[in-house]
Design a protein around this motif. Structure first.
Motif, PDB file in Angstrom:
ATOM      1  N   THR A 171     -41.998 -11.465 -30.515  1.00  0.00           N
ATOM      2  CA  THR A 171     -40.640 -11.372 -29.963  1.00  0.00           C
ATOM      3  C   THR A 171     -39.826 -10.535 -30.938  1.00  0.00           C
ATOM      4  O   THR A 171     -39.831 -10.793 -32.151  1.00  0.00           O
ATOM      5  CB  THR A 171     -39.988 -12.750 -29.784  1.00  0.00           C
ATOM      6  OG1 THR A 171     -40.833 -13.549 -28.967  1.00  0.00           O
ATOM      7  CG2 THR A 171     -38.637 -12.631 -29.107  1.00  0.00           C
TER       8      THR A 171
ATOM      9  N   MET B  98     -43.464 -19.826 -30.158  1.00  0.00           N
ATOM     10  CA  MET B  98     -44.566 -18.854 -30.209  1.00  0.00           C
ATOM     11  C   MET B  98     -45.733 -19.376 -31.045  1.00  0.00           C
ATOM     12  O   MET B  98     -46.866 -18.965 -30.855  1.00  0.00           O
ATOM     13  CB  MET B  98     -44.088 -17.530 -30.803  1.00  0.00           C
ATOM     14  CG  MET B  98     -43.148 -16.768 -29.896  1.00  0.00           C
ATOM     15  SD  MET B  98     -43.101 -15.007 -30.297  1.00  0.00           S
ATOM     16  CE  MET B  98     -42.642 -15.037 -31.987  1.00  0.00           C
ATOM     17  N   THR B  99     -45.457 -20.242 -32.018  1.00  0.00           N
ATOM     18  CA  THR B  99     -46.530 -20.827 -32.827  1.00  0.00           C
ATOM     19  C   THR B  99     -47.221 -21.939 -32.037  1.00  0.00           C
ATOM     20  O   THR B  99     -48.447 -22.097 -32.084  1.00  0.00           O
ATOM     21  CB  THR B  99     -45.941 -21.391 -34.143  1.00  0.00           C
ATOM     22  OG1 THR B  99     -45.218 -20.345 -34.800  1.00  0.00           O
ATOM     23  CG2 THR B  99     -47.022 -21.896 -35.079  1.00  0.00           C
TER      24      THR B  99
ATOM     25  N   SER C 289     -38.975 -21.154 -41.533  1.00  0.00           N
ATOM     26  CA  SER C 289     -40.313 -20.957 -40.952  1.00  0.00           C
ATOM     27  C   SER C 289     -41.380 -21.593 -41.838  1.00  0.00           C
ATOM     28  O   SER C 289     -42.323 -22.222 -41.336  1.00  0.00           O
ATOM     29  CB  SER C 289     -40.610 -19.457 -40.794  1.00  0.00           C
ATOM     30  OG  SER C 289     -39.530 -18.805 -40.174  1.00  0.00           O
TER      31      SER C 289
ATOM     32  N   THR D 105     -39.739 -18.936 -33.090  1.00  0.00           N
ATOM     33  CA  THR D 105     -40.859 -19.100 -34.025  1.00  0.00           C
ATOM     34  C   THR D 105     -41.645 -20.360 -33.653  1.00  0.00           C
ATOM     35  O   THR D 105     -42.879 -20.361 -33.603  1.00  0.00           O
ATOM     36  CB  THR D 105     -40.322 -19.224 -35.474  1.00  0.00           C
ATOM     37  OG1 THR D 105     -39.621 -18.027 -35.792  1.00  0.00           O
ATOM     38  CG2 THR D 105     -41.444 -19.442 -36.470  1.00  0.00           C
TER      39      THR D 105
ATOM     40  N   ALA E  96     -42.454 -12.945 -35.389  1.00  0.00           N
ATOM     41  CA  ALA E  96     -41.245 -13.617 -34.905  1.00  0.00           C
ATOM     42  C   ALA E  96     -39.956 -12.899 -35.298  1.00  0.00           C
ATOM     43  O   ALA E  96     -39.904 -12.222 -36.323  1.00  0.00           O
ATOM     44  CB  ALA E  96     -41.235 -15.036 -35.476  1.00  0.00           C
TER      45      ALA E  96
ATOM     46  N   VAL F 235     -48.738 -14.142 -34.638  1.00  0.00           N
ATOM     47  CA  VAL F 235     -47.416 -14.536 -34.144  1.00  0.00           C
ATOM     48  C   VAL F 235     -46.391 -13.784 -34.987  1.00  0.00           C
ATOM     49  O   VAL F 235     -46.289 -14.008 -36.201  1.00  0.00           O
ATOM     50  CB  VAL F 235     -47.215 -16.060 -34.276  1.00  0.00           C
ATOM     51  CG1 VAL F 235     -45.789 -16.446 -33.899  1.00  0.00           C
ATOM     52  CG2 VAL F 235     -48.216 -16.815 -33.409  1.00  0.00           C
TER      53      VAL F 235
END
Ligand SMILES: NC(=O)c1ccc[n+]([C@@H]2O[C@H](COP(=O)([O-])OP(=O)(O)OC[C@H]3O[C@@H](n4cnc5c(N)ncnc54)[C@H](O)[C@@H]3O)[C@@H](O)[C@H]2O)c1
Ligand SMILES: N[C@@H](CCC=O)C(=O)O
Length: 522
Positions: free
Chosen positions: A259, A193-194, A216, A190, A182, A180
């Motif tokens: 992303t 996507m996680t 994060s 974040t 970010a 992932v």
């Protein structure tokens, strides 16, 4: 349990609790300082301290917030070993268990939302309403995906009997370990996507943006507390070039969700499948255009364009970057737009009244400063094109008119508070010119003529489109209602985040058949 968006600020405002919102946020601004001045580890089950470090710097005044690790290739290898050994047992806990874990995590984030919003203000410079909307969106992603998974029973289906004595199921199973990677501009990204790969039973190595490592890191700790095993979620801060490349080149990686900018995204997209095809969900940049026709309500259009172009200093992939204005209203619209933009001054995002925050880091600040001669050469600068000489990274909202279609300013994503203006004669022409751009992420039209709106929706090659949206001509998608999807160079999958289709991308189908003795089904 029906899905509902978190929308903290709007709700509290409607309930007459706006003063409480501000008090809690301002208290959190002080409270989160307890995290500052410390060094944070990488996490691969155990805490890891690396030889090399990176600094987390605030765009508000350039001060150092904290120190993070620059992950080594060895740490990447260790993470991939551990996660590969453990993702199956996480998957076999079942989709209900995983969904419930993320619903719990959403509650925990909701309880700490003022803390995370305040942290984002320090880390990526968002003002209080933008920062809270960002945390809200993260909470929304977790809830939406959890409910989506439950409603669809993990996407597993009984597929029938190909022969009388056979019974078959289609199971949707994880790929293994997802990288992932970010971006800095949305903490929610974040989170989303996680959540996607984990909730579907994969393991995750999160490489956070070096501009928001603290938010994060605390999010990863929160997920561990909520019940996501450490053995399936690793945190590796560090250089994109080193960690990102090591991850996508490793045969132990199952897939990528990224992303960020199109240059990095396209590189990773190709790299990960060099030897074996692997899923690569790459959400990339935008060059988002708004169309204002002769039939537009110009007050609405000015408000919608200003918010979309300069909200979060133009650092949203959905930011209005270009506005195409029809010749009949061109001069009037420009006058109104410039008048409004000239009132906006960049300032400290902690202040209640600040709309325009600093840009995220020194690189972004220098990029803006270096672009000024290009803007002056390519068009007519009507306002802005100047920086503030003070600590932090403050630049002025900029409007450049009379650009030609092949200008650098028109063809490239700038990701700064810079808005280009172009004139058009017919709507067909505007749509054709917009469709000629490489990107296709978001866009909007202002017109009170339903026929014009219909034509625009039917012909524009863009993933997320709005009509007459004063709250943000091209920005502000809500999880669930407005799946966020990029076409063309803006995204590799044609499926959106916060969408019914999102989770299925982290799963591969397995057709499982049991043959019974022939006579069991006469
Ligand atoms: N389409 C979308 O939904 C969406 C959403 C948000 C942001 N974006 C895009 O993201 C960009 C802004 O974010 P950013 O500045 O963080 O993007 P970026 O591409 O600079 O960085 C994104 C991530 O990639 C990592 N990275 C950088 N170089 C790398 C490399 N060589 N190999 C592997 N990883 C590498 C970075 O460390 C970071 O974690 C803009 O282009 C914006 O349009 C797109
Ligand atoms: N989803 C956000 C943009 C995310 C990208 O930066 C919006 O709709 O404005």
């Amino acid at each position: 349990m029906p899905f509902e968006n978190e929308t903290t600020f709007v709700r509290m405002q409607k309930q007459g609790r706006e003063a409480e919102f501000h008090e809690r946020y301002e208290r959190a601004l002080e409270d989160v300082r307890r995290y500052f001045g410390k060094e944070y580890p990488n996490i691969v089950v155990r805490d890891i301290t690396e030889e090399r470090k990176i600094k987390d710097v605030s765009p508000i005044d350039g001060s150092e917030i904290a120190t993070f690790q620059l992950a080594s290739k060895e740490s990447v290898g260790e993470a991939l070993d551990v996660l590969n050994r453990n993702y199956r047992s996480w998957y076999w806990k079942g989709y209900v268990h995983r969904a419930m874990t993320f619903l719990r995590a959403a509650e925990m984030l909701s309880e700490r939302k003022f803390e995370f919003a305040a942290l984002l203000t320090y880390e990526n410079g968002k003002n209080r309403t933008e920062a809270m909307a960002d945390v809200d969106e993260g909470i929304d992603f977790m809830r939406y995906y959890a409910l989506n998974l439950i409603e669809n029973q993990g996407f597993n289906r009984f597929t029938g009997r190909g022969y009388d004595n056979e019974e078959s199921m289609s199971y949707m199973k994880p790929y293994g370990v997802f990288a992932v990677i970010a971006p800095f501009n949305f903490f929610a990204i974040t989170v989303g996507m996680t959540t996607g790969p984990l909730i579907t039973g994969n393991a995750v190595v999160l490489k956070p943006s070096s501009d928001i490592p603290l938010a994060s890191y605390l999010f990863v700790r929160l997920l561990h507390e909520a019940g996501v095993p450490k053995e399936v979620l690793a945190f590796l801060s560090g250089s994109g070039g080193v960690v990102g490349t090591a991850l996508v080149e490793d045969p132990r990686i199952g897939g990528l969700v990224f992303t960020g900018s199109k240059d990095v995204g396209m590189k990773l997209f190709h790299k990960i499948s060099e030897k074996v095809p692997k899923p690569a969900i790459t959400e990339m940049g935008g060059k988002d255009c708004v169309v204002v026709t002769n039939r537009a309500n110009l007050d609405k259009a000015v408000q919608g364009v200003i918010r979309a172009a300069f909200g979060y200093a133009g650092q949203k992939c959905s930011a209005a970057s270009l506005v195409f204005v029809q010749s009949g209203v061109y001069d009037r619209f420009l006058d109104m737009l410039v008048k409004e933009a000239s009132k906006i001054k960049p300032d400290d995002p902690r202040k209640k009244e600040t709309f325009l925050n600093p840009v995220v880091n020194r690189d972004a600040f220098e990029k803006y400063r270096n672009l000024i001669p290009t803007l002056q050469k390519e068009g007519r600068v009507l306002t802005g094109a100047r920086v503030e000489e003070r600590p932090g990274f403050y630049v002025h909202p900029t409007i450049v008119a009379d650009l030609s279609d092949d200008a650098y300013t028109v063809r490239n994503e700038l990701f700064l508070p810079i808005l280009g203006v172009l004139k058009f004669s017919t709507l067909e022409e505007a749509v054709r010119r917009i469709n000629s751009l490489d990107y296709g992420l978001t866009g909007g039209i202002f017109s009170e003529d339903p026929e014009e709106v219909r034509y625009y929706f039917e012909n524009i090659d863009v993933g997320v489109v709005y009509a007459n949206r004063a709250r943000g001509a091209s920005t502000g998608a809500m999880v669930g209602s407005q799946p966020f999807v990029g076409w063309k160079l803006s995204g590799s999958t044609g499926k959106g985040t916060g969408s019914y289709y999102y989770l299925q991308q982290f799963l591969r189908e397995q057709a499982v058949t049991v043959a019974h003795p022939e006579d069991i089904h006469p």
